[in-house]
Design an enzyme around this catalytic site. Structure first.
Site, PDB file in Angstrom:
ATOM      1  N   ASP A  13       0.864  -1.191   0.000  1.00  0.00           N
ATOM      2  CA  ASP A  13       0.000   0.000   0.000  1.00  0.00           C
ATOM      3  C   ASP A  13       0.894   1.232   0.000  1.00  0.00           C
ATOM      4  OD1 ASP A  13      -2.359   1.608   0.235  1.00  0.00           O
ATOM      5  OD2 ASP A  13      -1.934   1.877   2.351  1.00  0.00           O
ATOM      6  N   SER A  14       0.283   2.378  -0.276  1.00  0.00           N
ATOM      7  CA  SER A  14       1.044   3.615  -0.237  1.00  0.00           C
ATOM      8  C   SER A  14       1.380   4.015   1.206  1.00  0.00           C
ATOM      9  CB  SER A  14       0.240   4.726  -0.914  1.00  0.00           C
ATOM     10  OG  SER A  14      -1.028   4.831  -0.308  1.00  0.00           O
ATOM     11  N   CYS A  76      -4.228  -1.375  -2.113  1.00  0.00           N
ATOM     12  CA  CYS A  76      -4.383   0.069  -2.308  1.00  0.00           C
ATOM     13  C   CYS A  76      -5.322   0.232  -3.502  1.00  0.00           C
ATOM     14  CB  CYS A  76      -3.017   0.677  -2.605  1.00  0.00           C
ATOM     15  SG  CYS A  76      -3.057   2.420  -3.063  1.00  0.00           S
ATOM     16  N   GLU A 153      -3.818   9.213   8.152  1.00  0.00           N
ATOM     17  CA  GLU A 153      -2.365   9.091   8.324  1.00  0.00           C
ATOM     18  C   GLU A 153      -1.900   9.855   9.567  1.00  0.00           C
ATOM     19  OE1 GLU A 153       0.178   7.504   6.335  1.00  0.00           O
ATOM     20  OE2 GLU A 153      -1.463   6.430   5.384  1.00  0.00           O
ATOM     21  N   CYS A 188     -11.177   2.902  -0.618  1.00  0.00           N
ATOM     22  CA  CYS A 188      -9.841   3.353  -0.259  1.00  0.00           C
ATOM     23  C   CYS A 188      -9.480   2.564   0.994  1.00  0.00           C
ATOM     24  CB  CYS A 188      -9.854   4.849   0.040  1.00  0.00           C
ATOM     25  SG  CYS A 188      -8.301   5.476   0.695  1.00  0.00           S
ATOM     26  N   HIS A 190      -7.690   3.149   3.357  1.00  0.00           N
ATOM     27  CA  HIS A 190      -7.577   3.936   4.584  1.00  0.00           C
ATOM     28  C   HIS A 190      -8.927   4.095   5.306  1.00  0.00           C
ATOM     29  CE1 HIS A 190      -3.635   4.919   3.098  1.00  0.00           C
ATOM     30  NE2 HIS A 190      -3.396   5.746   4.102  1.00  0.00           N
TER      31      HIS A 190
HETATM   32  N1  DGL Z   1      -4.267   3.547  -0.009  1.00  0.00           N
HETATM   33  C1  DGL Z   1      -4.786   4.466  -0.983  1.00  0.00           C
HETATM   34  C2  DGL Z   1      -6.061   3.892  -1.568  1.00  0.00           C
HETATM   35  O1  DGL Z   1      -6.549   2.853  -1.156  1.00  0.00           O
HETATM   36  C3  DGL Z   1      -5.076   5.828  -0.412  1.00  0.00           C
HETATM   37  C4  DGL Z   1      -3.870   6.585   0.057  1.00  0.00           C
HETATM   38  C5  DGL Z   1      -3.161   7.373  -1.020  1.00  0.00           C
HETATM   39  O2  DGL Z   1      -3.741   8.267  -1.643  1.00  0.00           O
HETATM   40  O3  DGL Z   1      -1.996   7.063  -1.222  1.00  0.00           O
HETATM   41  O4  DGL Z   1      -6.585   4.462  -2.498  1.00  0.00           O
END
Ligand code: DGL
Length: 274
Positions: A13-14, A76, A153, A188, A190
């Protein structure tokens, strides 16, 4: 698929959001080893171009593969929406994204076939969810909620500012013919972390779904045979978890533990050279 009986699963993931998918994987497939990569230094992906996201995602997933991942979970939504095909084309191991499983969950849940999806700017602009839902006979409205990722975050998961912002987004989403949308997809990784807040501000009649559980189920089905062949000894072993982060290891350890619901010990800093 020739996978060892106790496979190493790479989760990418990011940032921290993919930990929601890792959590579901650990519950469903506890007898595996996991490598988690959080590209925290280059987050957010959600406001970047498709080319940049694809480049970052390929670098990160290649790193996981080089470190022994035998299956990759792109945990992600943004990377799945913008780069799944490119990651698949460059990877030597099976790859699972989160959008198809998320759309499948929504399809099982929605009675009136009207679904609202919230996600990053990039995920929404790609219309990957709309396509996946339309294929299942569902009318979808996609709504970008760019302020939610930085709040998560920051660890503001139960904060009144987060609640106010989420309320504005959801009021805008459940409007213009979608007042009666009966399902909200957390598009998402998150967002499950602020599920409580979203439940509070979403209309009461709405069911909330995310892709964590359904993605874990897809992975379990893919590994099916090799898992059932595991010996008693292999089963008894606790999962080995190894984490890689491109930004502060300390922040990853502290915040990540809150999101994963267990201690995070083995974190390594990674510098992916451009
Ligand atoms: N994890 C990313 C998602 O599921 C969101 C976070 C980001 O923008 O990097 O879209």
């Amino acid at each position: 698929m020739t996978t060892p009986r106790r496979p190493a699963i790479g989760v990418f993931d990011s940032g921290f959001g993919g930990l929601t998918v890792l959590k579901a994987l650990l519950e469903l497939i506890p007898h595996s080893d996991y490598l988690y990569f959080g590209d925290t230094a280059r987050l957010p992906y959600g406001s970047k171009s498709a080319e940049t996201v694809a480049r970052y995602a390929i670098e990160a997933t290649r790193y996981l593969e080089q470190h022994g991942a035998q299956l990759l979970v792109v945990a992600c939504n943004t990377a799945t929406a913008l780069a799944l095909d490119k990651i698949e084309a460059r990877s030597g191991v099976p790859v699972v994204g989160v959008i198809e499983p998320g759309a499948e969950s929504a399809s099982k849940e929605s009675k009136n076939r009207k679904v609202v999806v919230i996600g990053t700017e990039a995920t929404v602009s790609s219309h990957a969810y709309r396509r996946a839902l339309e294929q299942r006979g569902i009318q979808a409205k996609e709504k970008a909620c760019p302020l939610l990722v930085p709040l998560v975050e920051e660890g503001w998961i139960d904060h009144n500012v987060t609640e106010q912002i989420a309320r504005i987004y959801l009021n805008e989403a459940f409007a213009d013919g979608f007042e009666n949308g009966d399902t909200l997809v957390l598009g998402c990784t998150h967002y499950p972390l602020i599920r409580r807040v979203l439940r509070k501000v979403a209309p009461d009649h709405v069911a909330i779904v995310d892709s964590a559980q359904s993605t874990a189920q897809v992975v379990k089905d893919m590994l099916g045979k090799s898992l059932s062949e595991a010996t008693e000894d292999e089963r008894r072993k606790m999962p080995r978890l190894k984490f890689f982060a491109t930004d502060s290891v300390e922040k990853f350890r502290t915040l990540g533990a809150r999101f994963l619901g267990r201690e995070i010990e083995d974190v390594h800093h990674v510098d992916l050279k451009e």
